[in-house]
Design a protein around this motif. Structure first.
Motif, PDB file in Angstrom:
ATOM      1  N   UNK A 126       0.831  -1.209   0.000  1.00 21.88           N
ATOM      2  CA  UNK A 126       0.000   0.000   0.000  1.00 21.88           C
ATOM      3  C   UNK A 126       0.864   1.257   0.000  1.00 21.88           C
ATOM      4  N   UNK A 127       1.954   1.220   0.753  1.00 22.39           N
ATOM      5  CA  UNK A 127       2.814   2.397   0.871  1.00 22.39           C
ATOM      6  C   UNK A 127       3.608   2.695  -0.398  1.00 22.39           C
ATOM      7  N   UNK A 128       3.870   1.687  -1.223  1.00 27.18           N
ATOM      8  CA  UNK A 128       4.690   1.930  -2.417  1.00 27.18           C
ATOM      9  C   UNK A 128       3.876   1.945  -3.711  1.00 27.18           C
ATOM     10  N   UNK A 129       2.585   1.662  -3.630  1.00 23.24           N
ATOM     11  CA  UNK A 129       1.780   1.655  -4.851  1.00 23.24           C
ATOM     12  C   UNK A 129       1.488   3.081  -5.321  1.00 23.24           C
ATOM     13  N   UNK A 130       0.934   3.194  -6.517  1.00 24.64           N
ATOM     14  CA  UNK A 130       0.608   4.498  -7.107  1.00 24.64           C
ATOM     15  C   UNK A 130      -0.918   4.641  -7.151  1.00 24.64           C
ATOM     16  N   UNK A 131      -1.500   5.402  -6.230  1.00 23.74           N
ATOM     17  CA  UNK A 131      -2.969   5.490  -6.113  1.00 23.74           C
ATOM     18  C   UNK A 131      -3.681   5.847  -7.408  1.00 23.74           C
ATOM     19  N   UNK A 132      -3.108   6.739  -8.191  1.00 24.78           N
ATOM     20  CA  UNK A 132      -3.780   7.168  -9.424  1.00 24.78           C
ATOM     21  C   UNK A 132      -3.688   6.118 -10.525  1.00 24.78           C
ATOM     22  N   UNK A 133      -2.892   5.078 -10.297  1.00 30.70           N
ATOM     23  CA  UNK A 133      -2.732   4.045 -11.307  1.00 30.70           C
ATOM     24  C   UNK A 133      -3.787   2.949 -11.248  1.00 30.70           C
ATOM     25  N   UNK A 134      -4.681   2.996 -10.247  1.00 30.09           N
ATOM     26  CA  UNK A 134      -5.696   1.956 -10.086  1.00 30.09           C
ATOM     27  C   UNK A 134      -6.949   2.272 -10.895  1.00 30.09           C
ATOM     28  N   UNK A 135      -7.434   1.288 -11.620  1.00 31.74           N
ATOM     29  CA  UNK A 135      -8.749   1.403 -12.236  1.00 31.74           C
ATOM     30  C   UNK A 135      -9.805   1.139 -11.161  1.00 31.74           C
ATOM     31  N   UNK A 136     -11.057   1.415 -11.476  1.00 29.74           N
ATOM     32  CA  UNK A 136     -12.137   1.119 -10.531  1.00 29.74           C
ATOM     33  C   UNK A 136     -12.159  -0.361 -10.170  1.00 29.74           C
ATOM     34  N   UNK A 137     -12.004  -1.229 -11.155  1.00 32.69           N
ATOM     35  CA  UNK A 137     -12.035  -2.667 -10.903  1.00 32.69           C
ATOM     36  C   UNK A 137     -10.877  -3.103 -10.009  1.00 32.69           C
ATOM     37  N   UNK A 138      -9.709  -2.500 -10.199  1.00 33.10           N
ATOM     38  CA  UNK A 138      -8.545  -2.854  -9.375  1.00 33.10           C
ATOM     39  C   UNK A 138      -8.742  -2.382  -7.936  1.00 33.10           C
ATOM     40  N   UNK A 139      -9.291  -1.186  -7.773  1.00 28.11           N
ATOM     41  CA  UNK A 139      -9.580  -0.703  -6.425  1.00 28.11           C
ATOM     42  C   UNK A 139     -10.556  -1.638  -5.713  1.00 28.11           C
ATOM     43  N   UNK A 140     -11.593  -2.021  -6.419  1.00 25.27           N
ATOM     44  CA  UNK A 140     -12.590  -2.910  -5.822  1.00 25.27           C
ATOM     45  C   UNK A 140     -11.981  -4.256  -5.458  1.00 25.27           C
ATOM     46  N   UNK A 141     -11.148  -4.785  -6.347  1.00 29.45           N
ATOM     47  CA  UNK A 141     -10.524  -6.090  -6.066  1.00 29.45           C
ATOM     48  C   UNK A 141      -9.653  -6.022  -4.826  1.00 29.45           C
ATOM     49  N   UNK A 142      -8.800  -5.014  -4.737  1.00 26.15           N
ATOM     50  CA  UNK A 142      -7.916  -4.906  -3.576  1.00 26.15           C
ATOM     51  C   UNK A 142      -8.729  -4.721  -2.301  1.00 26.15           C
ATOM     52  N   UNK A 143      -9.776  -3.897  -2.355  1.00 31.88           N
ATOM     53  CA  UNK A 143     -10.563  -3.670  -1.143  1.00 31.88           C
ATOM     54  C   UNK A 143     -11.307  -4.930  -0.715  1.00 31.88           C
ATOM     55  N   UNK A 144     -11.795  -5.690  -1.660  1.00 29.61           N
ATOM     56  CA  UNK A 144     -12.464  -6.948  -1.306  1.00 29.61           C
ATOM     57  C   UNK A 144     -11.490  -7.945  -0.697  1.00 29.61           C
ATOM     58  N   UNK A 145     -10.242  -7.854  -1.096  1.00 25.61           N
ATOM     59  CA  UNK A 145      -9.220  -8.763  -0.567  1.00 25.61           C
ATOM     60  C   UNK A 145      -8.622  -8.258   0.741  1.00 25.61           C
ATOM     61  N   UNK A 146      -8.897  -7.015   1.096  1.00 22.82           N
ATOM     62  CA  UNK A 146      -8.347  -6.414   2.321  1.00 22.82           C
ATOM     63  C   UNK A 146      -9.233  -6.791   3.505  1.00 22.82           C
ATOM     64  N   UNK A 147      -8.955  -7.900   4.131  1.00 23.31           N
ATOM     65  CA  UNK A 147      -9.869  -8.427   5.146  1.00 23.31           C
ATOM     66  C   UNK A 147      -9.521  -7.975   6.570  1.00 23.31           C
ATOM     67  N   UNK A 148      -8.268  -7.641   6.826  1.00 24.03           N
ATOM     68  CA  UNK A 148      -7.900  -7.246   8.186  1.00 24.03           C
ATOM     69  C   UNK A 148      -8.082  -5.736   8.361  1.00 24.03           C
TER      70      UNK A 148
END
Length: 229
Positions: free
Chosen positions: A74-96
């Motif tokens: 999360x700290x090294x990724x590029x926030x503006x580089x995420x598509x809507x689908x990628x944001x949704x996928x990562x958030x669905x996988x973020x369980x903790x």
């Protein structure tokens, strides 16, 4: 010998460096809050800083499914580089809690897709996913209230917060409090809902801290703002 990270480091290098920082006592504390890692966050941030921004490595780190490794991602990724689908996928996988919280704060809140994603998540049947939608709603209450129907949100909170699972309940309570704090015309209704539901009324609050119980939280923040005017 300590592992030294550089922008050319691999996933294995990052995980080796994290393993060297593992503290069983810290892990035990974090596990009480639903998180499964034992690395000091200041030290973890220092590791990420050495890697610099790197979306490709962030994707690889995320794929490990390890909590501490995902925090680095999360700290090294590029926030503006995420598509809507990628944001949704990562958030669905973020369980903790920590991974979800950091991803919302450091990535989603910087994205042009924030509102569209919020609308997708808040209606989800998975309470952990829905809790992310409600945290984004609390953010919008403050930053972009014109995109929301605040009265309808209060009605939904009144009907559903009492019986919601803990993570979802906490996020809905955050939204309730922000509506009461930020919007005077809805403050009375927000206070009344909080008093009626009594959600978090008995939450143990250390001396000097503000209770998360919405009526106390709302009144205290309004009082502070009035004192500073």
């Amino acid at each position: 010998m300590s592992t030294v990270l550089t922008p050319e480091s691999s996933v294995a290098d990052v995980q080796a460096a994290l393993a060297e920082l593992e503290d069983p006592k810290m892990r035990a504390v974090n596990e009480k809050h639903g998180d499964d890692f034992g690395v000091n966050l200041s030290k973890l941030r220092a590791l990420a800083k050495a890697l610099k921004s790197n979306q490709e490595l962030a994707e690889e780190l995320w794929g490990t499914k390890d909590t501490a490794t995902r925090l680095v991602a999360i700290l090294i990724c590029k926030p503006q580089g995420f598509s809507l689908n990628e944001l949704e996928r990562w958030l669905r996988e973020a369980r903790t809690p920590k991974v979800q919280g950091w991803f919302i704060s450091y990535v989603v809140k910087k994205s042009k897709h924030l509102e569209e994603l919020r609308q997708i998540l808040i209606a989800d049947s998975d309470p952990i996913v829905a809790s992310a939608g409600w945290e984004l709603t609390a953010h919008q209450v403050v930053k972009a209230p014109d995109v929301l129907d605040l009265s309808a949100l209060l009605d939904e909170i009144e009907a559903e917060m009492k019986s919601a699972p803990e993570r979802l309940q906490w996020a809905m309570n955050n939204t309730l409090a922000q509506i009461g704090i930020e919007h005077e015309e809805y403050r009375g209704k927000a206070l009344a809902i909080g008093d009626k539901l009594q959600v978090l009324a008995d939450y143990p609050t250390p001396p000097g801290c503000t209770s998360p119980f919405a009526p106390i939280w709302i009144n205290e923040m309004v009082r502070r703002r009035s004192a500073n005017d």
